[in-house]
Scaffold this motif. Structure first.
Motif, PDB file in Angstrom:
ATOM      1  N   SER A   1       8.413  -6.941  20.837  1.00  0.00           N
ATOM      2  CA  SER A   1       7.032  -6.540  21.083  1.00  0.00           C
ATOM      3  C   SER A   1       6.202  -7.944  20.762  1.00  0.00           C
ATOM      4  N   ALA A   2       5.164  -8.056  21.304  1.00  0.00           N
ATOM      5  CA  ALA A   2       4.094  -9.318  20.987  1.00  0.00           C
ATOM      6  C   ALA A   2       3.055  -8.586  20.068  1.00  0.00           C
ATOM      7  N   ILE A   3       3.176  -7.439  19.804  1.00  0.00           N
ATOM      8  CA  ILE A   3       1.837  -6.435  19.043  1.00  0.00           C
ATOM      9  C   ILE A   3       2.594  -6.003  17.898  1.00  0.00           C
ATOM     10  N   VAL A   4       2.174  -6.286  16.665  1.00  0.00           N
ATOM     11  CA  VAL A   4       2.749  -5.670  15.481  1.00  0.00           C
ATOM     12  C   VAL A   4       1.274  -5.120  14.772  1.00  0.00           C
ATOM     13  N   VAL A   5       1.692  -3.672  14.146  1.00  0.00           N
ATOM     14  CA  VAL A   5       0.617  -3.237  13.335  1.00  0.00           C
ATOM     15  C   VAL A   5       0.872  -3.467  11.896  1.00  0.00           C
ATOM     16  N   LEU A   6       0.130  -3.846  11.076  1.00  0.00           N
ATOM     17  CA  LEU A   6       0.365  -3.737   9.655  1.00  0.00           C
ATOM     18  C   LEU A   6      -0.670  -2.702   9.119  1.00  0.00           C
ATOM     19  N   GLU A   7       0.214  -1.638   8.282  1.00  0.00           N
ATOM     20  CA  GLU A   7      -0.425  -0.711   7.894  1.00  0.00           C
ATOM     21  C   GLU A   7      -0.709  -0.659   6.351  1.00  0.00           C
ATOM     22  N   ASN A   8      -1.377   0.411   5.805  1.00  0.00           N
ATOM     23  CA  ASN A   8      -1.522   0.508   4.382  1.00  0.00           C
ATOM     24  C   ASN A   8      -2.374  -1.181   3.826  1.00  0.00           C
ATOM     25  N   VAL A   9      -3.112  -1.700   4.647  1.00  0.00           N
ATOM     26  CA  VAL A   9      -3.750  -2.946   4.160  1.00  0.00           C
ATOM     27  C   VAL A   9      -5.206  -2.280   3.724  1.00  0.00           C
ATOM     28  N   GLN A  10      -5.213  -2.679   2.189  1.00  0.00           N
ATOM     29  CA  GLN A  10      -6.291  -2.159   1.851  1.00  0.00           C
ATOM     30  C   GLN A  10      -7.421  -2.967   1.773  1.00  0.00           C
ATOM     31  N   PHE A  50       1.100 -11.611  18.935  1.00  0.00           N
ATOM     32  CA  PHE A  50       1.887 -12.860  18.931  1.00  0.00           C
ATOM     33  C   PHE A  50       1.726 -13.497  20.310  1.00  0.00           C
ATOM     34  N   THR A  51       1.691 -14.709  20.394  1.00  0.00           N
ATOM     35  CA  THR A  51       1.687 -15.453  21.817  1.00  0.00           C
ATOM     36  C   THR A  51       2.832 -15.592  22.388  1.00  0.00           C
ATOM     37  N   GLY A  52       3.993 -15.691  21.397  1.00  0.00           N
ATOM     38  CA  GLY A  52       5.338 -15.851  22.107  1.00  0.00           C
ATOM     39  C   GLY A  52       6.237 -14.703  21.583  1.00  0.00           C
ATOM     40  N   ASN A  53       7.459 -14.844  21.407  1.00  0.00           N
ATOM     41  CA  ASN A  53       8.400 -13.976  20.907  1.00  0.00           C
ATOM     42  C   ASN A  53       8.716 -13.972  19.494  1.00  0.00           C
ATOM     43  N   THR A  54       8.448 -12.592  18.955  1.00  0.00           N
ATOM     44  CA  THR A  54       8.116 -12.394  17.560  1.00  0.00           C
ATOM     45  C   THR A  54       9.551 -12.345  16.790  1.00  0.00           C
ATOM     46  N   GLY A  55      10.535 -12.311  17.448  1.00  0.00           N
ATOM     47  CA  GLY A  55      11.984 -12.089  17.193  1.00  0.00           C
ATOM     48  C   GLY A  55      11.989 -10.614  16.249  1.00  0.00           C
TER      49      GLY A  55
END
Length: 134
Positions: A1-10, A50-55
């Motif tokens: 996926s090119a989009i990742v959610v970061l959670e628990n960011v205070q 991400f604009t490309g592959n996130t691996g």
């Protein structure tokens, strides 16, 4: 996926710190346009696009000691066929909302349902496939 959610960011975590953490884990650069970060403090989260592959970014991020120290977790964003549109004027006909989102200038995707939320001046628009809400 090119989009990742970061959670628990205070709320004490600054976007520049998060960007450096993403750069450290991914080996990519925000300055070079490899990704962008949008902070969403209302839900203690951030979205990394991400604009490309996130691996294996989410997996690597979740194993990173600094991320663990901050209690921040990453997960790939699932594809969805629905979006929430806000600031819709009261009494806007659902047909208008449908035609608006089907217009090529506004995405040009086939709308299959509009659920209006008049108390919130919002609507949930569902498309025939996930490509319509990109």
């Amino acid at each position: 996926s090119a989009i990742v959610v970061l959670e628990n960011v205070q709320e004490t975590v600054k976007d520049c710190m998060l960007i450096m953490l993403v750069e450290n884990v991914s080996g990519l650069s925000e300055d070079d346009g490899d990704f962008s970060v949008e902070m969403i403090p209302e839900i203690c989260a951030a979205v990394v696009t991400f604009t490309g592959n996130t691996g294996e970014f989410a997996k690597k991020f979740n194993q990173n000691h600094r991320a663990k120290q901050q209690n921040i977790t990453a997960r790939c964003l699932e594809r969805t066929r629905s979006i929430r549109a806000e600031n819709i004027p009261p009494n806007t006909p659902s047909d208008y909302i449908t035609v608006y989102f089907e217009n090529k200038k506004n995405g040009g995707a086939q709308v299959v349902d509009v659920q209006q939320l008049p108390d919130e001046d919002a609507a949930i628009i569902t498309f025939s496939d996930h490509k319509g809400n990109a």
